[in-house]
Write an enzyme that holds these catalytic residues in place. Structure first.
Site, mmCIF file in Angstrom:
data_model
loop_
_atom_site.group_PDB
_atom_site.id
_atom_site.type_symbol
_atom_site.label_atom_id
_atom_site.label_comp_id
_atom_site.label_asym_id
_atom_site.label_seq_id
_atom_site.Cartn_x
_atom_site.Cartn_y
_atom_site.Cartn_z
ATOM 1 N N ASN A 9 0.866 -1.184 0.000
ATOM 2 C CA ASN A 9 0.000 0.000 0.000
ATOM 3 C C ASN A 9 0.901 1.232 0.000
ATOM 4 O O ASN A 9 1.494 1.562 1.025
ATOM 5 C CB ASN A 9 -0.885 -0.033 1.260
ATOM 6 C CG ASN A 9 -1.676 1.255 1.443
ATOM 7 O OD1 ASN A 9 -1.779 2.067 0.522
ATOM 8 N ND2 ASN A 9 -2.231 1.438 2.635
ATOM 9 N N LYS A 11 0.154 4.273 -0.230
ATOM 10 C CA LYS A 11 -0.478 5.463 0.374
ATOM 11 C C LYS A 11 -0.215 6.686 -0.531
ATOM 12 O O LYS A 11 -0.102 6.533 -1.737
ATOM 13 C CB LYS A 11 0.030 5.695 1.791
ATOM 14 C CG LYS A 11 -0.022 4.427 2.643
ATOM 15 C CD LYS A 11 0.135 4.705 4.090
ATOM 16 C CE LYS A 11 0.262 3.379 4.823
ATOM 17 N NZ LYS A 11 0.123 3.512 6.258
ATOM 18 N N HIS A 96 -9.453 0.746 4.986
ATOM 19 C CA HIS A 96 -8.163 0.962 5.673
ATOM 20 C C HIS A 96 -8.400 1.892 6.872
ATOM 21 O O HIS A 96 -9.224 2.800 6.812
ATOM 22 C CB HIS A 96 -7.167 1.589 4.691
ATOM 23 C CG HIS A 96 -5.774 1.603 5.225
ATOM 24 N ND1 HIS A 96 -5.339 2.559 6.110
ATOM 25 C CD2 HIS A 96 -4.719 0.766 5.029
ATOM 26 C CE1 HIS A 96 -4.070 2.307 6.427
ATOM 27 N NE2 HIS A 96 -3.671 1.222 5.781
ATOM 28 N N GLU A 98 -6.825 4.321 7.954
ATOM 29 C CA GLU A 98 -6.666 5.763 7.675
ATOM 30 C C GLU A 98 -7.934 6.321 7.029
ATOM 31 O O GLU A 98 -8.290 7.479 7.250
ATOM 32 C CB GLU A 98 -5.427 5.996 6.801
ATOM 33 C CG GLU A 98 -4.147 5.815 7.602
ATOM 34 C CD GLU A 98 -2.947 5.326 6.809
ATOM 35 O OE1 GLU A 98 -2.936 5.432 5.573
ATOM 36 O OE2 GLU A 98 -2.015 4.803 7.462
ATOM 37 N N GLU A 168 -5.344 -5.462 10.440
ATOM 38 C CA GLU A 168 -4.333 -4.436 10.659
ATOM 39 C C GLU A 168 -4.616 -3.716 11.973
ATOM 40 O O GLU A 168 -5.435 -2.782 12.007
ATOM 41 C CB GLU A 168 -4.364 -3.417 9.525
ATOM 42 C CG GLU A 168 -4.040 -3.975 8.166
ATOM 43 C CD GLU A 168 -3.457 -2.904 7.257
ATOM 44 O OE1 GLU A 168 -2.345 -3.094 6.786
ATOM 45 O OE2 GLU A 168 -4.104 -1.866 7.056
ATOM 46 N N GLY A 174 2.331 1.954 10.722
ATOM 47 C CA GLY A 174 3.233 3.096 10.580
ATOM 48 C C GLY A 174 3.921 3.495 11.869
ATOM 49 O O GLY A 174 4.524 4.562 11.952
ATOM 50 N N SER A 214 3.470 -2.492 10.278
ATOM 51 C CA SER A 214 4.934 -2.471 10.450
ATOM 52 C C SER A 214 5.610 -3.789 10.074
ATOM 53 O O SER A 214 6.568 -4.205 10.722
ATOM 54 C CB SER A 214 5.293 -2.060 11.886
ATOM 55 O OG SER A 214 4.805 -0.756 12.152
HETATM 56 C C1 PEP Z 1 -0.741 -0.068 5.990
HETATM 57 O O1 PEP Z 1 -0.813 1.107 5.744
HETATM 58 O O2 PEP Z 1 -1.608 -0.829 5.560
HETATM 59 C C2 PEP Z 1 0.391 -0.548 6.794
HETATM 60 C C3 PEP Z 1 0.341 -1.763 7.250
HETATM 61 O O3 PEP Z 1 1.426 0.331 7.004
HETATM 62 P P1 PEP Z 1 2.848 0.005 7.712
HETATM 63 O O4 PEP Z 1 3.369 -1.251 7.088
HETATM 64 O O5 PEP Z 1 3.701 1.194 7.407
HETATM 65 O O6 PEP Z 1 2.568 -0.158 9.174
#
Ligand code: PEP
Length: 251
Positions: A9, A11, A96, A98, A168, A174, A214
């Site tokens: 992703n 973003k 997601h 976000e 997630e 992040g 992460s």
């Molecule tokens: C994401 O945005 O779906 C995500 C898992 O980000 P990160 O790997 O940076 O935690």
């Protein structure tokens, strides 16, 4: 045996040139590799068509990061499922965290998007996960259960083979804080049992459930070795070919 799927992703990162460089780096890195998993990249809208062209002939599939639930109309700034299809997308990330937190997307709205994606031949990567305060409050399973039930409302069982569910935990996205493989496995197993209750044992057995939060080359192998973790949804670590390729190799 469920196949492992690794998705990146991007973003709101990468202009057109950066996108071309990243795609070329990934495609080149996968040449001559015996890749056993499915690989998806989800660039920003502005790079989708270009990415589709560069990915022709490679094993890497294309996804988008969001879409609107209506087909067309006066929705300034929005993008429809058909537009994503015509740009070459096979997948679309929906729900997601976000989108849920920054853009106030509700379970009901996400459900409309999920159903629209299926009806237009796009495969949702449907995200669920609890916040830190929800985990600390001991309501992780309740939150995930509500998100799954409401997000998949009125979705018939055959559609489940054309989607990915991504767990997630919001506190791990992040932040550099990864859920331990045991913490992740526990929620993945819970989600699988929920799918069994809502649909069937067969549907639960086939459901691909990715972990996101992460994930990096250093922790991917251990997470992906767990029974119910079928892949990774990767944010930060998908923005450099080497780290994304490292995760793919772990899978
Ligand atoms: C994401 O945005 O779906 C995500 C898992 O980000 P990160 O790997 O940076 O935690």
């Amino acid at each position: 045996m469920r196949k492992k799927i690794v998705a990146g992703n991007w973003k709101m990162h990468n202009d057109l040139q950066d996108s071309k460089n990243l795609i070329n780096g990934i495609v080149k890195g996968l040449q001559n590799e015996n890749v056993n998993c499915e690989v998806i990249v989800c660039p920003p809208y502005t790079s989708l068509s270009e990415a589709a062209g560069l990915l022709k002939g490679s094993i890497v599939k294309l996804g988008a990061q969001n879409m609107h639930f209506e087909d067309k109309g006066a929705f300034t700034g929005e993008i429809s499922a058909a537009m994503l299809k015509s740009a070459g997308c096979e997948y679309v990330i929906l729900g997601h965290s976000e989108r849920r937190t920054i853009f106030n997307e509700s379970d009901e709205l996400i459900n409309k998007k999920v159903k629209k994606a299926f009806s237009r031949g796009l495969k949702p990567i449907f995200c669920v996960g609890e916040t830190l305060s929800e985990r600390e409050g001991g309501v992780t399973n309740d939150v995930v259960k509500r998100q799954v039930i409401q997000g998949l409302m009125d979705v018939p069982e055959p559609d489940l083979t054309n989607m990915i569910l991504a767990y997630e935990p919001v506190w791990a996205i992040g932040t550099g804080k990864t859920a331990s493989p045991e913490q992740a496995q526990e929620v993945h197993a819970f989600i699988r049992s929920l799918i069994k209750d809502l649909y069937s044992e067969q549907a639960a057995g086939k459901m691909v459930i990715q972990y996101g939060g992460s994930v990096k080359p250093e922790n991917a192998a251990e997470l992906l070795s767990k029974n119910d973790i079928d892949g990774a949804l990767v944010g930060g670590a998908c923005l450099k070919p080497d780290s994304f390729l490292g995760i793919i190799k772990s899978a």
